[in-house]
Design a protein around this motif. Structure first.
Motif, PDB file in Angstrom:
ATOM      1  N   GLU A 267       0.851  -1.190   0.000  1.00  0.00           N
ATOM      2  CA  GLU A 267       0.000   0.000   0.000  1.00  0.00           C
ATOM      3  C   GLU A 267       0.885   1.238   0.000  1.00  0.00           C
ATOM      4  O   GLU A 267       1.817   1.339   0.803  1.00  0.00           O
ATOM      5  CB  GLU A 267      -0.932   0.028   1.224  1.00  0.00           C
ATOM      6  CG  GLU A 267      -1.745   1.330   1.295  1.00  0.00           C
ATOM      7  CD  GLU A 267      -2.895   1.300   2.303  1.00  0.00           C
ATOM      8  OE1 GLU A 267      -2.985   0.338   3.095  1.00  0.00           O
ATOM      9  OE2 GLU A 267      -3.687   2.262   2.275  1.00  0.00           O
TER      10      GLU A 267
ATOM     11  N   ASN B 190      -4.392   5.017  -2.242  1.00  0.00           N
ATOM     12  CA  ASN B 190      -5.599   5.586  -1.619  1.00  0.00           C
ATOM     13  C   ASN B 190      -6.097   6.774  -2.423  1.00  0.00           C
ATOM     14  O   ASN B 190      -5.314   7.626  -2.832  1.00  0.00           O
ATOM     15  CB  ASN B 190      -5.288   6.063  -0.201  1.00  0.00           C
ATOM     16  CG  ASN B 190      -4.988   4.909   0.729  1.00  0.00           C
ATOM     17  OD1 ASN B 190      -5.887   4.186   1.141  1.00  0.00           O
ATOM     18  ND2 ASN B 190      -3.715   4.712   1.037  1.00  0.00           N
TER      19      ASN B 190
ATOM     20  N   GLU C 219      -7.935   2.487  -3.575  1.00  0.00           N
ATOM     21  CA  GLU C 219      -8.628   2.258  -2.304  1.00  0.00           C
ATOM     22  C   GLU C 219      -9.530   3.428  -1.962  1.00  0.00           C
ATOM     23  O   GLU C 219      -9.070   4.570  -1.876  1.00  0.00           O
ATOM     24  CB  GLU C 219      -7.616   2.090  -1.163  1.00  0.00           C
ATOM     25  CG  GLU C 219      -6.780   0.852  -1.320  1.00  0.00           C
ATOM     26  CD  GLU C 219      -6.115   0.386  -0.036  1.00  0.00           C
ATOM     27  OE1 GLU C 219      -5.448  -0.656  -0.104  1.00  0.00           O
ATOM     28  OE2 GLU C 219      -6.257   1.048   1.008  1.00  0.00           O
TER      29      GLU C 219
ATOM     30  N   ASP D 106     -11.946   0.386   1.534  1.00  0.00           N
ATOM     31  CA  ASP D 106     -11.038   0.555   2.675  1.00  0.00           C
ATOM     32  C   ASP D 106     -11.801   0.733   3.984  1.00  0.00           C
ATOM     33  O   ASP D 106     -12.966   1.153   3.986  1.00  0.00           O
ATOM     34  CB  ASP D 106     -10.169   1.800   2.415  1.00  0.00           C
ATOM     35  CG  ASP D 106      -8.812   1.726   3.089  1.00  0.00           C
ATOM     36  OD1 ASP D 106      -8.597   0.841   3.937  1.00  0.00           O
ATOM     37  OD2 ASP D 106      -7.951   2.563   2.752  1.00  0.00           O
TER      38      ASP D 106
HETATM   39 MG    MG Z   1      -5.833   2.386   2.466  1.00  0.00          MG
END
Ligand code: MG
Ligand code: C2E
Ligand code: MG
Ligand code: MG
Length: 276
Positions: free
Chosen positions: A60, A119, A151, A180
């Motif tokens: 991530e 993200n 995400e 998420d």
């Molecule tokens: Mg995340």
């Protein structure tokens, strides 16, 4: 204590804490503004462990803001500041570009990495230009869309119908979506079935409360998501005991300090080289 006169003439008390808090918010906004203007937002990578192969197959990407004066500012603080200030689109584009640059300059595939999670704020995603911008950045670095998973955190403040259209457009380009922080908000089941999410990420608060014996629902949630044909990633895995039990629960992927904290790019590469 400081006193202020409000517009109506009544005295509004401003405590020293109010004053300090406000000053801190302004300092964070200033630091963020400078960092974005100077393209100084860093990206760290947290390894994600695949239970089936017992290897790290993804990571991530997490934004970091290290200000010369304030030091590291927490992402929760500067991401919400960016949303408030209308800077989230720029921040998001810079993060995505750094991720693509990183993928393009290192042979992550041979190190076992199949995807990087990025993200995105729902605000950023709701911009009608987002799919084109996304495509342009990936094309510039010759990064295949399947390499990036986006995400999104469930939000009550946004138009989920509009979001669905944009997600559809990106899905058609081969982009996968992760839901998420599952277990913190409404944890809507219809959200899982009606939107093109391929992975559901269980929030660390749910993970921790389960291992503290405060809930028994986690295995049921995992089972349900798996039966819906989706993957489950559990966040906040901090001990070997947790990792073992989650593997037995049929969780697909694990993320947490037990494996590694989010690492600067070079440290992430060394981690992959020594762990494989
Ligand atoms: Mg995340
Ligand atoms: P998130 O997307 O849910 O990211 C996971 C967070 O959990 C990260 O915090 C990570 O460091 C932390 N974490 C993972 N495993 C463990 C663990 O075992 N123990 C503990 N204590 N923490 C763990 P971080 O980096 O502080 O990021 C916080 C949030 O900020 C992220 O939550 C995400 O919502 C947001 N964020 C970070 N980078 C970006 C970005 O580039 N764009 C956007 N829109 N949001 C971002
Ligand atoms: Mg999360
Ligand atoms: Mg989170």
């Amino acid at each position: 204590e400081r006193a202020e006169l409000s517009g109506s003439g009544t005295v509004v008390k401003v405590t020293n804490e109010d004053f300090q808090r406000h000053r801190h918010i302004l300092a964070v906004e200033d630091a963020l503004n400078n960092a974005i203007y100077q393209n100084r937002i860093d990206v760290y990578y947290q390894p994600i462990y695949h239970t089936k192969t017992h290897t790290i197959t993804g990571a991530e990407a997490l934004a970091r803001l290290n200000d010369p004066k304030l030091g590291f500012i927490s992402p929760e603080e500067f991401i919400s500041a960016a949303e408030r200030m209308g800077l989230i689109h720029k921040l998001g584009a810079q993060v995505l570009e750094k991720v693509c640059q990183f993928i393009a300059t290192h042979d992550l595939k041979t190190l076992g990495i199949q995807y990087i999670n990025v993200n995105v704020s729902p605000l950023q995603c709701l911009d009608e230009h987002f799919p084109q911008l996304f495509k342009n950045i990936l094309n510039a670095y010759h990064v295949p869309s399947a390499m990036i998973h986006l995400e999104i955190t469930e939000s009550t403040h946004i138009d989920m119908g509009l979001l669905k259209n944009i997600m559809g457009e990106l899905s058609a380009m081969g982009v996968a979506f992760n839901l998420d922080d599952y277990g913190t908000g409404y944890s809507n089941i219809s959200l899982i079935s009606q939107y093109p999410f391929s992975t559901i990420k269980v929030d660390l608060s749910l993970t921790w409360s389960y291992f503290k014996g405060e809930n028994t629902i986690l295995p049921h949630i995992v089972k349900m998501i798996r039966e819906m044909g989706k993957n489950v990633t559990v966040e906040g895995v901090e001990t070997e005991k947790m990792a073992k039990e989650l593997k037995q629960m049929n969780v697909n992927d694990l993320q947490g300090y037990y494996f590694a904290k989010p690492l600067p790019p070079e440290a992430f590469l060394s981690y992959l080289k020594t762990s494989s």
